[in-house]
Motif scaffolding. Sequence first.
Motif, PDB file in Angstrom:
ATOM      1  N   ILE A  81     -49.518 -21.975  18.227  1.00 25.72           N
ATOM      2  CA  ILE A  81     -49.781 -22.706  19.468  1.00 25.72           C
ATOM      3  C   ILE A  81     -48.933 -22.144  20.603  1.00 25.72           C
ATOM      4  CG2 ILE A  81     -49.676 -24.963  20.596  1.00 25.72           C
ATOM      5  CD1 ILE A  81     -50.159 -26.234  17.864  1.00 25.72           C
ATOM      6  N   GLY A  82     -47.701 -21.724  20.290  1.00 24.87           N
ATOM      7  CA  GLY A  82     -46.848 -21.108  21.309  1.00 24.87           C
ATOM      8  C   GLY A  82     -47.469 -19.849  21.888  1.00 24.87           C
ATOM      9  N   VAL A  83     -48.006 -18.998  20.998  1.00 28.90           N
ATOM     10  CA  VAL A  83     -48.686 -17.777  21.450  1.00 28.90           C
ATOM     11  C   VAL A  83     -49.917 -18.140  22.274  1.00 28.90           C
ATOM     12  CG1 VAL A  83     -49.986 -15.764  20.680  1.00 28.90           C
ATOM     13  CG2 VAL A  83     -47.822 -16.358  19.557  1.00 28.90           C
ATOM     14  N   LYS A  84     -50.649 -19.161  21.822  1.00 32.49           N
ATOM     15  CA  LYS A  84     -51.835 -19.601  22.561  1.00 32.49           C
ATOM     16  C   LYS A  84     -51.455 -20.059  23.967  1.00 32.49           C
ATOM     17  CE  LYS A  84     -55.618 -22.915  22.568  1.00 32.49           C
ATOM     18  NZ  LYS A  84     -56.245 -24.106  21.975  1.00 32.49           N
ATOM     19  N   LEU A  85     -50.339 -20.772  24.089  1.00 43.03           N
ATOM     20  CA  LEU A  85     -49.879 -21.240  25.395  1.00 43.03           C
ATOM     21  C   LEU A  85     -49.512 -20.074  26.314  1.00 43.03           C
ATOM     22  CD1 LEU A  85     -47.685 -24.344  24.515  1.00 43.03           C
ATOM     23  CD2 LEU A  85     -49.663 -24.332  26.030  1.00 43.03           C
ATOM     24  N   VAL A  86     -48.839 -19.077  25.759  1.00 42.91           N
ATOM     25  CA  VAL A  86     -48.463 -17.912  26.559  1.00 42.91           C
ATOM     26  C   VAL A  86     -49.712 -17.163  27.022  1.00 42.91           C
ATOM     27  CG1 VAL A  86     -47.297 -15.676  26.526  1.00 42.91           C
ATOM     28  CG2 VAL A  86     -46.197 -17.656  25.492  1.00 42.91           C
ATOM     29  N   LEU A  87     -50.686 -17.008  26.131  1.00 42.83           N
ATOM     30  CA  LEU A  87     -51.947 -16.351  26.514  1.00 42.83           C
ATOM     31  C   LEU A  87     -52.657 -17.133  27.617  1.00 42.83           C
ATOM     32  CD1 LEU A  87     -53.355 -15.282  23.014  1.00 42.83           C
ATOM     33  CD2 LEU A  87     -52.358 -13.805  24.775  1.00 42.83           C
ATOM     34  N   HIS A  88     -52.637 -18.478  27.475  1.00 44.21           N
ATOM     35  CA  HIS A  88     -53.247 -19.320  28.505  1.00 44.21           C
ATOM     36  C   HIS A  88     -52.513 -19.151  29.835  1.00 44.21           C
ATOM     37  CE1 HIS A  88     -55.385 -22.750  30.226  1.00 44.21           C
ATOM     38  NE2 HIS A  88     -54.214 -23.184  30.680  1.00 44.21           N
ATOM     39  N   ASP A  95     -58.592 -15.605  25.076  1.00 40.99           N
ATOM     40  CA  ASP A  95     -58.334 -17.042  25.170  1.00 40.99           C
ATOM     41  C   ASP A  95     -58.780 -17.677  23.853  1.00 40.99           C
ATOM     42  OD1 ASP A  95     -57.396 -19.270  26.339  1.00 40.99           O
ATOM     43  OD2 ASP A  95     -59.135 -19.652  27.630  1.00 40.99           O
ATOM     44  N   ILE A  96     -57.835 -18.263  23.123  1.00 41.35           N
ATOM     45  CA  ILE A  96     -58.138 -18.833  21.814  1.00 41.35           C
ATOM     46  C   ILE A  96     -58.857 -20.166  21.995  1.00 41.35           C
ATOM     47  CG2 ILE A  96     -57.158 -19.648  19.638  1.00 41.35           C
ATOM     48  CD1 ILE A  96     -54.763 -17.806  20.186  1.00 41.35           C
ATOM     49  N   SER A  97     -60.037 -20.293  21.393  1.00 40.93           N
ATOM     50  CA  SER A  97     -60.847 -21.495  21.562  1.00 40.93           C
ATOM     51  C   SER A  97     -60.290 -22.669  20.754  1.00 40.93           C
ATOM     52  CB  SER A  97     -62.291 -21.230  21.120  1.00 40.93           C
ATOM     53  OG  SER A  97     -62.356 -21.048  19.715  1.00 40.93           O
ATOM     54  N   ALA A 133     -59.493 -24.611  13.130  1.00 42.30           N
ATOM     55  CA  ALA A 133     -59.636 -23.910  11.852  1.00 42.30           C
ATOM     56  C   ALA A 133     -58.279 -23.405  11.349  1.00 42.30           C
ATOM     57  CB  ALA A 133     -60.612 -22.751  12.005  1.00 42.30           C
ATOM     58  N   VAL A 134     -57.482 -22.836  12.243  1.00 41.14           N
ATOM     59  CA  VAL A 134     -56.160 -22.321  11.861  1.00 41.14           C
ATOM     60  C   VAL A 134     -55.271 -23.455  11.361  1.00 41.14           C
ATOM     61  CG1 VAL A 134     -54.025 -21.313  12.750  1.00 41.14           C
ATOM     62  CG2 VAL A 134     -56.222 -20.301  13.363  1.00 41.14           C
ATOM     63  N   ILE A 135     -55.293 -24.581  12.047  1.00 46.09           N
ATOM     64  CA  ILE A 135     -54.458 -25.725  11.662  1.00 46.09           C
ATOM     65  C   ILE A 135     -54.870 -26.267  10.296  1.00 46.09           C
ATOM     66  CG2 ILE A 135     -53.869 -28.116  12.247  1.00 46.09           C
ATOM     67  CD1 ILE A 135     -54.177 -27.197  15.238  1.00 46.09           C
ATOM     68  N   ILE A 136     -56.172 -26.452  10.081  1.00 44.01           N
ATOM     69  CA  ILE A 136     -56.664 -26.989   8.807  1.00 44.01           C
ATOM     70  C   ILE A 136     -56.323 -26.050   7.655  1.00 44.01           C
ATOM     71  CG2 ILE A 136     -58.746 -27.530   7.481  1.00 44.01           C
ATOM     72  CD1 ILE A 136     -59.986 -28.620  10.045  1.00 44.01           C
ATOM     73  N   VAL A 137     -56.590 -24.768   7.824  1.00 48.50           N
ATOM     74  CA  VAL A 137     -56.315 -23.794   6.762  1.00 48.50           C
ATOM     75  C   VAL A 137     -54.824 -23.726   6.463  1.00 48.50           C
ATOM     76  CG1 VAL A 137     -56.375 -21.337   6.161  1.00 48.50           C
ATOM     77  CG2 VAL A 137     -58.377 -22.416   7.200  1.00 48.50           C
TER      78      VAL A 137
END
Length: 344
Positions: free
Chosen positions: A267-274, A294-296, A302-306
């Motif tokens: 999520i941190g990487v996703k925030l930086v990308l955003h 941009d991560i959907s 899916a990443v969290i569940i897996v």
Amino acid sequence: MEISTTEWAVTIGVTVAVLLFDVVVIARDPHEPSFRECATALAVYIGAAVVFGAWIWISHGHDMGVQFYAGWLTEYSLSIDNLFVFIILMAALRVPREYQQEALMVGIILALVFRAIFIALGYQLISNFSWIFYIFGAFLVYTAVSLVKSYRSHEDEHPENNRVVQFAQNHLNVGEEYRGLKLFWKENGARVVSPMLIVIIALGTTDLLFALDSIPAIFGITQEPYLVFTANVFALMGLRQLYFLLGGLLKRLIYLSLGLSFILAFIGVKLVLHALHENELPFINGGEPVHVPDISSLVSLAVIIVTLAVTAIASLLASRNMTEEEIEERTSSLRAPDEGTATE
């Protein structure tokens, strides 16, 4: 996503009503809940979250529904991590089993209050300063790295030793008897403070510090304050029952901190990308947005569940042949709520 005043009013009203009902029931009959009582309540809370997510999906669109489920699962997994600290606190402060429900209820209410405050502050920050996502993202990655380091070093955690708690113990006339939620009384003409107040202070400071990473984490999944709030509400509801239902089993989730570290880092990487995608900082790409992936929301879910599934399965398989002592040694490194300030 447009949320009407009626939706907000009904949501807050139902939340307060459920909490008041719990408080009245628990205060009237302090006891250690039975397996059936815990299982029934937990099933109701989880079922309500699933139904609520379906309603969001139908009434506000597919993407909002996915964001709610991803946010709820993230907050739920972080809240389960909180339970480890609560277990340690209850044992260290010697809270009788029949009064632990009351202590946990107060802890959950405090957690909701603190998170509501952080949600309001977080929303104002992201609404006015897009660069705050860089800070949120960096903080989550830092927290993830700290979790891994703590796990590898097997550091013992003692949340009951946090400085606020120690100050209260040293400056208040703390008695030895628990009388439920009665916090003050007189003995031999002197005012005595119940040890339950120390428990509440410990839970409150723990909740405050845990909110520091849980709120940035969910803002990395959705920026809709209604979804952030409801995901936190549903994540915290039922924790009291989960505490009693899974007490021993929770300790067998020996890789939970590693799973959480991966989720927080993701999520941190996703925030930086955003943040790069919305970039306004003049020293990055001349103040222009950077064209990055941009991560959907669906990928995030899916990443969290897996991750949670793999973490749970691997933990249970690895711990099935371990002794209680070995499990205690492994889980002693679960994240402590000190962040460098709360514990000695």
